[in-house]
Design an enzyme around this catalytic site. Structure first.
Site, mmCIF file in Angstrom:
data_model
loop_
_atom_site.group_PDB
_atom_site.id
_atom_site.type_symbol
_atom_site.label_atom_id
_atom_site.label_comp_id
_atom_site.label_asym_id
_atom_site.label_seq_id
_atom_site.Cartn_x
_atom_site.Cartn_y
_atom_site.Cartn_z
ATOM 1 N N ASP A 133 0.783 -1.253 0.000
ATOM 2 C CA ASP A 133 0.000 0.000 0.000
ATOM 3 C C ASP A 133 0.817 1.308 0.000
ATOM 4 O O ASP A 133 0.515 2.232 0.768
ATOM 5 C CB ASP A 133 -0.965 0.014 1.205
ATOM 6 C CG ASP A 133 -1.980 -1.137 1.186
ATOM 7 O OD1 ASP A 133 -1.956 -1.925 0.230
ATOM 8 O OD2 ASP A 133 -2.781 -1.239 2.136
ATOM 9 N N ASP B 252 -4.592 -0.756 -1.730
ATOM 10 C CA ASP B 252 -5.862 -0.599 -1.030
ATOM 11 C C ASP B 252 -6.818 0.044 -2.042
ATOM 12 O O ASP B 252 -6.492 1.072 -2.653
ATOM 13 C CB ASP B 252 -5.618 0.324 0.181
ATOM 14 C CG ASP B 252 -6.536 0.057 1.358
ATOM 15 O OD1 ASP B 252 -6.810 -1.119 1.665
ATOM 16 O OD2 ASP B 252 -6.986 1.044 1.990
ATOM 17 N N HIS C 233 -10.770 0.844 -2.457
ATOM 18 C CA HIS C 233 -12.137 0.842 -1.929
ATOM 19 C C HIS C 233 -13.125 1.506 -2.888
ATOM 20 O O HIS C 233 -12.813 2.555 -3.467
ATOM 21 C CB HIS C 233 -12.186 1.611 -0.615
ATOM 22 C CG HIS C 233 -11.312 1.061 0.466
ATOM 23 N ND1 HIS C 233 -11.356 -0.251 0.868
ATOM 24 C CD2 HIS C 233 -10.363 1.655 1.254
ATOM 25 C CE1 HIS C 233 -10.482 -0.440 1.851
ATOM 26 N NE2 HIS C 233 -9.860 0.692 2.089
ATOM 27 N N HIS D 138 -17.311 3.054 1.100
ATOM 28 C CA HIS D 138 -16.873 1.801 1.749
ATOM 29 C C HIS D 138 -17.247 1.819 3.239
ATOM 30 O O HIS D 138 -17.179 2.872 3.896
ATOM 31 C CB HIS D 138 -15.354 1.624 1.591
ATOM 32 C CG HIS D 138 -14.873 0.265 1.975
ATOM 33 N ND1 HIS D 138 -14.218 0.027 3.160
ATOM 34 C CD2 HIS D 138 -14.987 -0.925 1.349
ATOM 35 C CE1 HIS D 138 -13.930 -1.270 3.234
ATOM 36 N NE2 HIS D 138 -14.382 -1.869 2.138
ATOM 37 N N HIS E 207 -10.549 7.051 2.017
ATOM 38 C CA HIS E 207 -9.192 6.933 1.467
ATOM 39 C C HIS E 207 -9.162 5.879 0.380
ATOM 40 O O HIS E 207 -9.993 4.971 0.358
ATOM 41 C CB HIS E 207 -8.199 6.561 2.581
ATOM 42 C CG HIS E 207 -8.453 5.191 3.141
ATOM 43 N ND1 HIS E 207 -9.410 4.948 4.094
ATOM 44 C CD2 HIS E 207 -7.885 3.991 2.846
ATOM 45 C CE1 HIS E 207 -9.428 3.656 4.371
ATOM 46 N NE2 HIS E 207 -8.521 3.042 3.624
ATOM 47 N N LYS F 21 -7.099 -4.945 -2.868
ATOM 48 C CA LYS F 21 -7.833 -5.479 -1.718
ATOM 49 C C LYS F 21 -8.728 -4.390 -1.135
ATOM 50 O O LYS F 21 -8.473 -3.205 -1.335
ATOM 51 C CB LYS F 21 -6.860 -5.999 -0.657
ATOM 52 C CG LYS F 21 -5.925 -4.921 -0.153
ATOM 53 C CD LYS F 21 -4.883 -5.477 0.782
ATOM 54 C CE LYS F 21 -3.988 -4.422 1.329
ATOM 55 N NZ LYS F 21 -4.662 -3.349 2.075
ATOM 56 N N CYS G 175 -1.907 -2.645 7.745
ATOM 57 C CA CYS G 175 -1.864 -3.636 6.667
ATOM 58 C C CYS G 175 -0.577 -4.450 6.634
ATOM 59 O O CYS G 175 -0.604 -5.646 6.331
ATOM 60 C CB CYS G 175 -2.135 -2.960 5.330
ATOM 61 S SG CYS G 175 -3.855 -2.409 5.217
HETATM 62 C C1 VGL Z 1 -4.551 0.718 5.733
HETATM 63 C C2 VGL Z 1 -6.069 1.655 7.181
HETATM 64 C C3 VGL Z 1 -7.075 1.477 6.266
HETATM 65 C C4 VGL Z 1 -3.131 0.312 5.456
HETATM 66 C C5 VGL Z 1 -5.551 0.532 4.810
HETATM 67 O O1 VGL Z 1 -2.742 0.191 4.294
HETATM 68 O O2 VGL Z 1 -2.382 0.107 6.438
HETATM 69 N N1 VGL Z 1 -4.816 1.276 6.918
HETATM 70 N N2 VGL Z 1 -6.815 0.929 5.072
HETATM 71 ZN ZN ZN Z 2 -8.267 1.009 3.544
#
Ligand code: VGL
Ligand code: ZN
Length: 201
Positions: A12, A50, A52, A56, A85, A110, A155
């Site tokens: 990410d 990431d 979404h 979401h 985000h 994801k 993550c």
């Molecule tokens: C993440 C919070 C929400 C990450 C992803 O990549 O760590 N954290 N979505």
């Molecule tokens: Zn996320």
């Protein structure tokens, strides 16, 4: 070049997790040059993204009266709420512009189902719906994983723990990862990873 069973998993490294982004991780952009250099050493490179849909269920904005970092109970357990985000197709969801994405063999997205979050690169947050990454790694004979990226305490943490639980050798390269560190979450995540057999370097 490292041995053929080794994969670098870059979690990410996206604009929204970098300074100025919607869910910024302090120093998130500092790791990009080091990750680019490390990618050249590995016979396999996988990026996660990431990804979404708008609206979401992990977004605080979908839960009236709730603010980011508060929690809600979902069918699959407790979910932390985040600012909106990494919405599909937005600039925030794109990789950091300096990340050398051409080197990646696989880009694994994801968190694309509205009603369930997915921190781990292996399983959605119900802990059982697979992303397919395990099968990809096994069929390619990739058994040793080096993890880097964002965020160390979310993550990266879930991905590293799941990898170790599935029987992969997992190393976390802490120099090339950054955490959100909400109320001590970074130290907790590092301790948990060590306990679960992740080599934290
Ligand atoms: C993440 C919070 C929400 C990450 C992803 O990549 O760590 N954290 N979505
Ligand atoms: Zn996320």
């Amino acid at each position: 070049m490292r041995p053929t069973n080794e994969a670098l998993i870059v979690i990410d490294v996206q604009n929204d997790f970098c300074p100025g982004g919607a869910l910024e991780v302090p120093g998130g952009d500092e790791i990009v040059p080091g990750i680019n250099a490390l990618m050249r050493e590995f016979p396999a490179v996988i990026l996660t993204q990431d990804w979404h849909p708008a609206g979401h269920s992990s977004f605080a904005s979908e839960h009236p009266g709730k603010s980011p970092m508060e929690t809600v109970e979902m069918r699959y357990g407790t979910q932390i709420l985040w600012p909106d985000h990494c919405v599909q197709g937005t600039q925030g969801a794109e990789f950091h512009p300096d990340l050398e994405t051409d080197r990646a063999d696989l880009i694994l997205r994801k968190g694309f189902r509205r009603d369930i979050d997915s921190y781990s690169a292996f399983f959605e947050n119900d802990g059982e719906t697979p992303t397919g990454l395990e099968g990809y790694l096994r069929t390619r004979g990739l058994t040793r994983l080096t993890m880097v990226g964002l965020a160390t305490d979310v993550c990266v943490n879930f991905s590293a723990q799941d990898g170790a639980r599935l029987g992969f050798e997992v190393e976390l390269h802490t120099d090339l990862a950054r955490g959100i560190d909400h109320e001590g979450s970074l130290a907790r995540a590092l301790a948990e990873m060590r306990e679960r057999g992740v080599e934290v370097r």
